[in-house]
Write an enzyme that holds these catalytic residues in place. Structure first.
Site, PDB file in Angstrom:
ATOM      1  N   ASN A  16     -10.345   7.409   8.217  1.00  0.00           N
ATOM      2  CA  ASN A  16     -10.397   8.329   6.223  1.00  0.00           C
ATOM      3  C   ASN A  16     -11.376   9.479   7.775  1.00  0.00           C
ATOM      4  OD1 ASN A  16     -12.452   5.821   5.490  1.00  0.00           O
ATOM      5  ND2 ASN A  16     -10.380   6.849   4.643  1.00  0.00           N
ATOM      6  N   LYS A  30       0.836  -1.323  -0.102  1.00  0.00           N
ATOM      7  CA  LYS A  30      -0.385  -0.636  -0.014  1.00  0.00           C
ATOM      8  C   LYS A  30       0.708   1.262  -0.001  1.00  0.00           C
ATOM      9  CE  LYS A  30      -3.872  -2.045   2.832  1.00  0.00           C
ATOM     10  NZ  LYS A  30      -4.673  -1.694   3.913  1.00  0.00           N
ATOM     11  N   ARG A  83     -12.687  12.449   7.899  1.00  0.00           N
ATOM     12  CA  ARG A  83     -13.889  13.411   6.723  1.00  0.00           C
ATOM     13  C   ARG A  83     -14.888  12.777   6.931  1.00  0.00           C
ATOM     14  NH1 ARG A  83     -13.963   9.649   3.101  1.00  0.00           N
ATOM     15  NH2 ARG A  83     -11.993   8.544   2.305  1.00  0.00           N
ATOM     16  N   GLY A 141      -8.891   3.056  -0.551  1.00  0.00           N
ATOM     17  CA  GLY A 141      -8.531   2.149  -1.859  1.00  0.00           C
ATOM     18  C   GLY A 141      -8.129   2.112  -3.277  1.00  0.00           C
ATOM     19  N   LYS A 155     -16.965   1.550  -2.888  1.00  0.00           N
ATOM     20  CA  LYS A 155     -17.763   0.945  -1.974  1.00  0.00           C
ATOM     21  C   LYS A 155     -19.274   0.995  -3.239  1.00  0.00           C
ATOM     22  CE  LYS A 155     -15.421   1.990   1.354  1.00  0.00           C
ATOM     23  NZ  LYS A 155     -15.414   2.941   3.538  1.00  0.00           N
ATOM     24  N   GLU A 164      -7.096   1.842   8.445  1.00  0.00           N
ATOM     25  CA  GLU A 164      -7.106   2.776   8.677  1.00  0.00           C
ATOM     26  C   GLU A 164      -7.794   3.371   8.988  1.00  0.00           C
ATOM     27  OE1 GLU A 164      -6.008   3.327   3.697  1.00  0.00           O
ATOM     28  OE2 GLU A 164      -8.496   3.842   3.908  1.00  0.00           O
TER      29      GLU A 164
END
Lengths: 449, 150, 150, 449
Positions: free
Chosen positions: D290, D158, D292, D165, D237, D288
């Site tokens: 996110n 990664k 926001r 993603g 998603k 992880e």
């Protein structure tokens, strides 16, 4: 459980019922008049039958045409929506005679509750407080004067076959009674084919509180809480909300319990609404029962998460209520505004015409129930309800702000078409409404300014 | 929105509607709003090509429900089942080519055992019986064509 | 929005709508808004050519924003404040009537202390300075009109 | 509390933020690119500034233009939405330097969580389980091979600066590692301007579970429960739901507690999402954060009744969270479907074009967040999200039936425009999804059939 339903209604409620059916895997048949040939609501039906011309008396109010459509399409049940034939015991009986499940209470219950004087007797016998008034339909004007004198002025004269705010007159002085009696008698005879009247004491400055009931055929009766429908113009509801603001929760619980007792006493089945008035001292009195799904049912759905039309269908399909009192978790505040195609500047006159632009509001906690779409024609044949905007919020201030935001987003335009959107916003902004100090006279006082 | 831009908006929306309705190719479209006027001109039809489909260049049908080119329609006054005879096996009320008087019964429409007589609303000749005996019909569905006897 | 720009907006929106609705190639489109009128004329159908492609008969392209009737526009490359001079009090880069070379600086656009030089993208004569010194502008807003020097 | 907000985003999330602002009485400024000149979303703004051309690099991703617009309009705060600059610590810092409130975590927190290798360290230090992997960014390909060998195959490479993603590769055999390492390195350098990589063990057949957090500036941290986002195509998603179906509630409670600990450890502020994988044995691992608001936040709103964007704004305005754990009452099941303008029959290729017909679904317990409207142009400049359809139901079967009903109602048409609606309905009908036995590989297995 039946596998197909004929929807004997039009507009937003036809759409509402069709959606509930689809989610249950039930095939839908919509009947419609020639005026509704192009209604977008018809898109959601599996089958459509045009049963008559625009006048409701020959289409949505004409049982033979509806039953013919049911027979032809093999429908197994009939959902009558609200208005039209929804509370007609004869129609319910004709359905049952034809082997169709009528989605509503049994005809006998409809008959007793449709006689508003009888409904008062039943409620009173079940221990519900009723306003002082006539125990039986009035025989003549002089009996009316006598009863009014006993009850004490102001009084309200109502049609035994009335309901929903129609066929009634408030009388404040004995000298006006005789005239009001004969006028109302004629009006009732014309509107309902039944000129019988009764009298009740009239409560000034009241709150209109009603209780949503669900009752199955297995003896389970459930209250889903109250709604406050005090914002009315000439007894037509404009804004409804739940919980009832500014009234003691204990009082509301008491009213809900009363409604459950009443529903048990009459042997109620299906979704129904018990209407009450609450006077300035916090006393409450039973008024009538609406034996059908109500226009304002979504506010209850928003705070409880219960789909009332789905429950209606399941009850009609003989299912036992899966919900118990403890499953009914009420959360937040919900408000509904009825957006009508009427011109508030010309006495709320309906404004028929073609709606060219129609952009309903969206976003979080905002629901719009409407058959509206660009190009639909608003006709004078039916009521002027264009859309119901329903919002919920964590508290009442937030719900009011959200409703104002939603109404501000709503765009309806078309030659000649006016709506009540601006007026609804004025009510929302009114200090009495904001402080929940309003009564059923709020709107009339705003208009007469 | 200003009034004139609103008007323009309405105007053009209607043009779009007309074009939608016009389907196939159009040669000229004129619309004037002051006192109203619409003109739609389709191209001259090509000499028919054997085997070519007709659908694309068909002029739009805007027939009203009650007025047909070759006479008037008698339409169903309700939803029901259409019967040409008073009872099974008996001769029909009318057959194509018959002359009828205004008010003469021409069929029965049965809805929930109610027998609704269908009558000619004018004198004339029955030029066409559109619906077959025993067929279900909806409200407003044309049942007969009737022409003035000339 | 001002009334006239709203009107213009409505006008153009409707022209686009009409062209969309018209689909295939159009020969003439007239729209008048005062008391309304629309005229759409399609070309006479060509005699069909077997196997001919359709690409050539694309609907007309709406003119791009940067080409005006009396020359070209120099537009704002970002949002910012328009300055005609290198610094307050100093003479402007150009005035109306000036001849400029391609690449010649004609103004400054300041955004968040970043000074973006505005340059003429072609040689010609500055026929109009559209925005006043110190005015805020949005992206794409016309700043100058420039015409070929003839 | 600030009285005006600049919305530095577009599409449905710009509309979502504008609605929340309006309901709080906050003035809104929307910035937009030339491609969005005619977006109906702009109607809801009090002020609009066109900041640049269609390419995001010169508009929605270009801080000077956004900050210039803020200064010009007197905006006091900036809401970055999701994507674009929402997790950019430099942008957050520029906002704060200019005296603007950035609606999101402090720049320092964004910086630490944006470095995905650092986020792993922080989480691990806070006691959250992380997958075996590299403790620091990899120095070169041979270190990558060594770490992968220790961790055990399959592994996933990664980008340190990645997330959401993008910028990753699964490696199943040691012989593929060197190639994957260098390819991913180039991709990461190109996409994020940062080629640093790290390695984790890859979990096959996992469930993607994430936890919604709210944290204020006064030390209060709240979990609003988990979301299951296992229906993904190439890690994008498609369908999200809550609660996570078929997983033990006790495990979900444990994951939510872990997220709260992580948020406290990092000093998180605002609305944020902690992402986890749950393997076939029910073990969970932090992936992880996110930092926001998420695209899929509405499902949490539907079951909790909490308006997350409103809470974000209040937190940014320094308010203390009014909610406590016991106020978070979760009710029913909510599902979101992302309707994209893509062609499932051509590898989900975006389909730019003009949307001519656009009729979103309506009705009870159905919410549509969209900037769509008849006439909007879908461009290749931005992502292909056209609308989010969110429904809730009393149980999961009902919610699925309701979503299917809603999707069936949705009408989108326009030359060249295709949508994922039909494909979403296929997923809803898939036995593995219906039985909640699906994993993140469901969609890929459906497509490769």
């Amino acid at each position: 459980m039946f596998s197909s339903v004929l929807i004997a209604n039009r507009g937003e409620i036809a759409l509402r019922v069709a959606r509930a059916c689809r989610e249950l895997g039930i095939r839908t048949v919509m009947v419609h008049s020639a005026a509704d040939d192009h209604s977008p609501a018809l898109r959601l039906a599996d089958e459509r039958v045009r049963i008559g011309p625009a006048p409701a008396s020959r289409s949505y109010l004409y049982p033979p045409a509806i039953l013919e459509a049911a027979e032809r399409t093999g429908a197994e049940a009939v959902h009558p929506g609200y208005g039209f034939l929804s509370e007609d015991p004869e129609f319910a009986e004709m359905c049952e005679d034809q082997g169709l499940t009528f989605v509503g209470p049994p005809a006998a219950v409809l008959g007793r509750l449709g006689d508003k004087a009888e409904a008062r007797r039943v409620a009173s016998a079940a221990g519900l407080p009723v306003l002082p008034g006539s125990a039986h339909p009035l025989r003549n004007g002089s009996e009316a004067e006598r009863v009014a004198g006993e009850v004490g002025y102001p009084v309200i004269i109502k049609a035994v076959a009335g309901g929903g705010g129609r066929g009634m007159a408030v009388v404040r002085h004995p000298r006006e009674l005789a005239q009001a009696y004969s006028t109302t008698r004629v009006a009732a005879q014309t509107a309902f084919g039944d000129g019988r009247l009764y009298i009740e004491r009239y409560v000034e400055g009241a709150r209109h509180i009603e209780v949503q009931i669900l009752a199955d055929r297995h003896g389970n009766v459930l209250s889903l809480g109250e709604r406050d429908c005090s914002v009315q113009r000439r007894r037509q509801k404009l804004i409804e909300e739940t919980p009832a603001p500014g009234l003691p929760p204990a009082l509301m619980a008491e009213i809900c319990d009363a409604a459950v007792s009443g529903a048990r006493a009459i042997g109620y089945v299906g979704a129904g609404t018990f209407e009450f008035v609450v006077d300035a001292d916090g006393a409450f009195f039973f008024i009538e029962v609406n034996s059908r799904i109500q226009v304002e049912h979504p506010v209850t759905e928003m705070v409880t998460g219960v789909d009332l039309v789905r429950e209606q269908l399941l009850i009609a399909g003989d299912r036992e209520l899966a919900l118990r009192d403890e499953d009914v978790v009420r959360r937040g505040v919900a408000i509904e505004c009825r957006v009508n195609a009427e011109d508030p500047e010309r006495g709320f006159l309906p404004t028929p015409g073609v709606v060219e632009e129609f952009t309903p509001p969206g976003g979080p906690f905002t629901r719009v129930d409407t058959h509206g779409a660009p190009g639909i024609r608003v006709t004078a044949d039916y009521d002027s309800l264009l859309a119901k905007v329903i919002v919920s919020g964590q508290d009442r201030d937030h719900a009011i702000a959200r409703m104002d935001r939603a109404l501000a987003e709503f765009r309806v335009a078309g030659r000649g078409v006016r709506t009540t959107i601006g007026f609804l916003q004025e009510v929302l902004a009114h200090p009495l409404f904001q402080d929940a100090k309003h009564t059923t006279s709020l709107v009339d006082s705003m208009i007469s300014l | 929105m200003t009034e004139s831009s609103e008007q323009l908006d309405a105007l053009c929306r209607n043009v779009v509607r007309l074009l939608d309705a016009a389907r196939g190719p159009v040669h000229t479209l004129r619309v004037v709003a002051g006192d109203a006027a619409v003109e739609l001109i389709w191209p001259q039809p090509e000499p028919p090509v054997p085997g070519a489909g007709q659908a694309a260049s068909r002029p739009p049908e805007v027939e009203s429900a009650s007025a047909a080119a070759d006479g008037a329609e008698i339409c169903a006054p309700t939803v029901g089942t259409f019967y040409r005879s008073p009872e099974p096996g008996s001769p029909p009320f009318v057959t194509e080519g018959d002359l009828v008087e205004a008010g003469q019964q021409v069929a029965i429409l049965e809805a929930m055992k109610l027998m609704n007589p269908i009558e000619a609303d004018r004198p004339g000749r029955i030029t066409k019986i559109i619906v077959a005996d025993g067929d279900p019909v909806e409200y407003g569905q044309p049942l007969f064509l009737i022409s003035p006897d000339s």
